[in-house]
Structure formats: C-alpha cells, structure tokens
Write a protein that holds these residues in place. Structure first.
Motif, PDB file in Angstrom:
ATOM      1  N   GLY A 102      -4.305   7.265  -2.929  1.00  0.00           N
ATOM      2  CA  GLY A 102      -3.864   5.899  -2.696  1.00  0.00           C
ATOM      3  C   GLY A 102      -4.453   4.933  -3.695  1.00  0.00           C
ATOM      4  N   PRO A 103      -4.670   3.680  -3.266  1.00  0.00           N
ATOM      5  CA  PRO A 103      -5.249   2.679  -4.168  1.00  0.00           C
ATOM      6  C   PRO A 103      -6.575   3.155  -4.757  1.00  0.00           C
ATOM      7  CG  PRO A 103      -4.456   1.666  -2.150  1.00  0.00           C
ATOM      8  CD  PRO A 103      -4.371   3.141  -1.939  1.00  0.00           C
ATOM      9  N   THR A 152       0.831  -1.203   0.000  1.00  0.00           N
ATOM     10  CA  THR A 152       0.000   0.000   0.000  1.00  0.00           C
ATOM     11  C   THR A 152       0.863   1.249   0.000  1.00  0.00           C
ATOM     12  OG1 THR A 152      -1.684  -1.177   1.279  1.00  0.00           O
ATOM     13  CG2 THR A 152      -1.874   1.219   1.160  1.00  0.00           C
TER      14      THR A 152
END
Length: 387
Positions: A331-332, A316
């Motif tokens: 982020g993701p 991550t």
C-alpha cells in the motif's frame, strides 16, 4: 456484579488517568491520546481496582457441596446473540484471573486469539482456605498427608453437569472449550483429558504435579491408551528448567510414544524459571498454540485470481501480488504485508489483528475483500490499475 481486586494503600483525592488508544488502520498507524481525571473513593484504606469487562457470578454445587465464585471476562466483541464465542475455563482464578485477562487482551490485539469468554473458577464462601480446597478438588487420588485430597472426580462432574450448563444458559458461547491450569491445576487438566476427553477441545497446563500419589496420573493415561488410539485435542504443556524437567519429559515422551491419532502436542521447557513463574510465558505460548490458525499452501491458480489493485477509499489503494507462494499486500509508502491463508478465501497477517476475506460477484469474479482490523472493518473494491 463486577469482579474487584484490592490493592493496599492510602490514596486520597484525584488520580489522573491516561488512556492511550492505538487504532491500526490498514498500512498506517494513528495514535490517539486522551486524558481524563476521575475521583477515586477509598474503602477500608484500600483502593478497589476493576478489571474492565469482568463480572462475578456465584454457583453452588450440589455434587461437591461447595459454593464457587466465577470470575467472568467478556471479549470486546461480545454482545450480538448471533455471535457465539469459545470458552476458556481457568483454574485457580483467585490467583491467575488478572494475569490471564491481561494475556488475553495482548494476544487478541495481536490477532493470535479470537474473542473468548474466560470463566475463572475459585472457591466462594467466607474466608475460603484456597490451599486446602484446591488440594481437595484438583487431585484425582487421595494421598497422605492431605487427607481431604482425591476430590477431582466430583469437581470434574461439577464442571460437566453444573458449571457448563450454567455458563451456556447465561452467555453466548460455543461448544468449544479450553481448560487451563498450573501445578495441581495442571494435574487436574491432565486428569480431565484422560477421563472426559471430549468435554474440552484444547488443554493448556504448566508445571503439572505429575509426581502426586506416586505418579498416579500415569495410571489414568495407561487406562485411556488401553481403550483408545485417538486423542483428538490440542495439548500444550510447559515446565520451568529449575523444576523436575526429567519427570516432565518422561511423561511427555510417553504421550509421544503412544502416537495418538489426532493429538497436536507441544511442550516447552522455560529458561531460568521456577514452579510459580511458568504461568505468564506458559499460558501465553499455550494459548497461541491451541488456537493457532492454519497456514495453508494454496494452488498458484487460486492465489493468482486475487492479484490486482483494490481501493479502500478514493485516496488509498492496495496492490495484491503473489510472491513465494503467498499473497503480498502493498500500500502507501510501499509497505508490504505477507498474507497467510486460513482458507481459500480467508487470509491473515501473523502477529496483527488484520484479516481479509475475498468475495466474488455473481459471475464468479473477485469483487474485493472485506478487511477486518482492531477497531473497525471495511470493504476494499477491486479496481483497474489505472483507476
């Protein structure tokens, strides 16, 4: 001893209890379902329901000559002696303690409030007459037809000289206090504001009984203004639009005209709301206002030093960039979160329990950030974009 509230009804046997726990991890959500069956005992044909994290304490005031029950609620992050918490003193706890603990839980979960020790004050003894006792303790002036009224000076002295030392001796609390009340409780909150200003740093009140004793509260404000130009507190006041809005606005305007140095004031008129209905929204908005975190506008050079890629774990990564004078975390799944600056190194996401504190190494370079979320925390290490 735990605080218990009774709900009338005949319940026998087993009750299934479903607990849904929502644990927000940075930029993704994991929902955990757990179901547990527990037996429920029936006492005097009623079911006792506990408010988690609550306790009952008793204190007898030599000043007032009255026993008081204290409903105490401790935040989920309470426990360490090294960590102390602000205190919220709630008036009329016999009615409003369940409401305020629920409001606190919601607002804490959404990141609006820190961990607070709630101290709800009500009257003890056998079968207390709440209406009569609150008319005695919460009114600053004696006025017909309530001959017992006008006891606010003694009640405030009890809070200052007996109650606060009692709480400080038993709980890990800061010298950081909020007073909150409604109706007569709102009137008392204003009385405390103008007579023991520094006892509390924050004041929240709804539907105050401003007309009591021929607008007697105006005299206390006038006397304060004659001696002081500073009123260094955060004050929230609300009223329902089905109440005496004109009287409420008259008093609010008087405070604004004074232009007190240090006063942060917010007022609200709540739509389609009567006298008793102002508490839920008023207390919610009031706590949000008096505990509002700053949102600083930082220099571009300060923000730029934090731009880069960070790893929460090998799988991550989070990219921090600068957009429109704010840090943005991506982020993701390309989800973006705007980070507000509380200090030069502390940032938060409004409406979420999500806080980031950037840390530097011995050479003064940004090494990463400490991430704190509801239910856990971790460190995100700064890495190269290709790592």
């Amino acid at each position: 001893m735990k605080t218990k509230f009774h709900i009338a009804g005949h319940l026998v046997g087993m009750i299934g209890r479903m607990t849904i726990s929502l644990l927000f991890i940075f930029l993704y959500v994991q929902t955990v379902h757990a179901q547990e069956n527990k037996s429920v005992s029936v006492v005097s044909s009623s079911l006792r329901v506990e408010i988690p994290g609550s306790q009952l304490q008793k204190i007898t005031s030599a000043i007032v000559g009255q026993e008081y029950d204290l409903y105490i609620h401790l935040p989920r992050n309470y426990g360490s002696k090294d960590q102390k918490h602000p205190v919220l003193l709630l008036l009329d706890a016999q009615w409003d303690f369940p409401l305020v603990t629920a409001i606190f839980g919601q607002q804490f979960y959404d990141g609006f409030l820190p961990g607070i020790v709630i101290v709800g004050i009500t009257w003890g003894g056998k079968n207390p007459n709440h209406d009569s006792l609150r008319a005695r303790d919460l009114t600053p002036n004696n006025a017909a037809p309530l001959r017992q009224s006008g006891g606010a000076p003694k009640f405030l002295a009890f809070i200052k000289q007996e109650l606060i030392p009692f709480i400080e001796s038993k709980y890990h609390v800061l010298d950081d206090r909020t007073l909150m009340g409604s109706s007569f409780g709102g009137l008392f909150t204003l009385y405390a504001l103008f007579t023991e200003t520094e006892l509390f740093q924050r004041y929240v009140l709804t539907s105050p009984a401003l007309a009591w004793a021929n607008d007697g509260i105006y005299t206390f404000e006038k006397n304060y203004a004659a001696k002081q130009s500073r009123l260094p507190v955060r004050l929230f006041m609300a009223v329902g639009d089905l109440e005496d809005v004109a009287g409420f606005q008259k008093f609010a305007n008087q405070l604004k005209v004074r232009n007190y140095d240090g006063l942060a004031l917010q007022t609200r008129v709540l739509e389609d709301t009567g006298h008793s209905g102002t508490k839920a929204e008023g207390y919610t908005r009031g706590l949000q206002f008096v505990f509002a975190r700053p949102s600083l506008k930082l220099d571009a050079a300060i923000l730029a030093q934090y731009a880069g890629t960070y790893a929460l774990n090998p799988e991550t990564k989070v990219v921090i960039s600068v957009e429109n004078d704010h840090l943005v975390a991506q982020g993701p799944y390309n989800a973006k979160l705007v980070l507000r600056a509380e200090t030069e190194q502390d940032f938060y996401v409004p409406g979420q329990y999500l806080f980031a504190r950037f840390k530097k190494d011995e050479q003064g370079r940004v090494a990463g950030f400490q991430l704190q979320q509801f239910g856990g925390e971790g460190f995100a290490r700064r890495v190269g974009a290709s790592d």
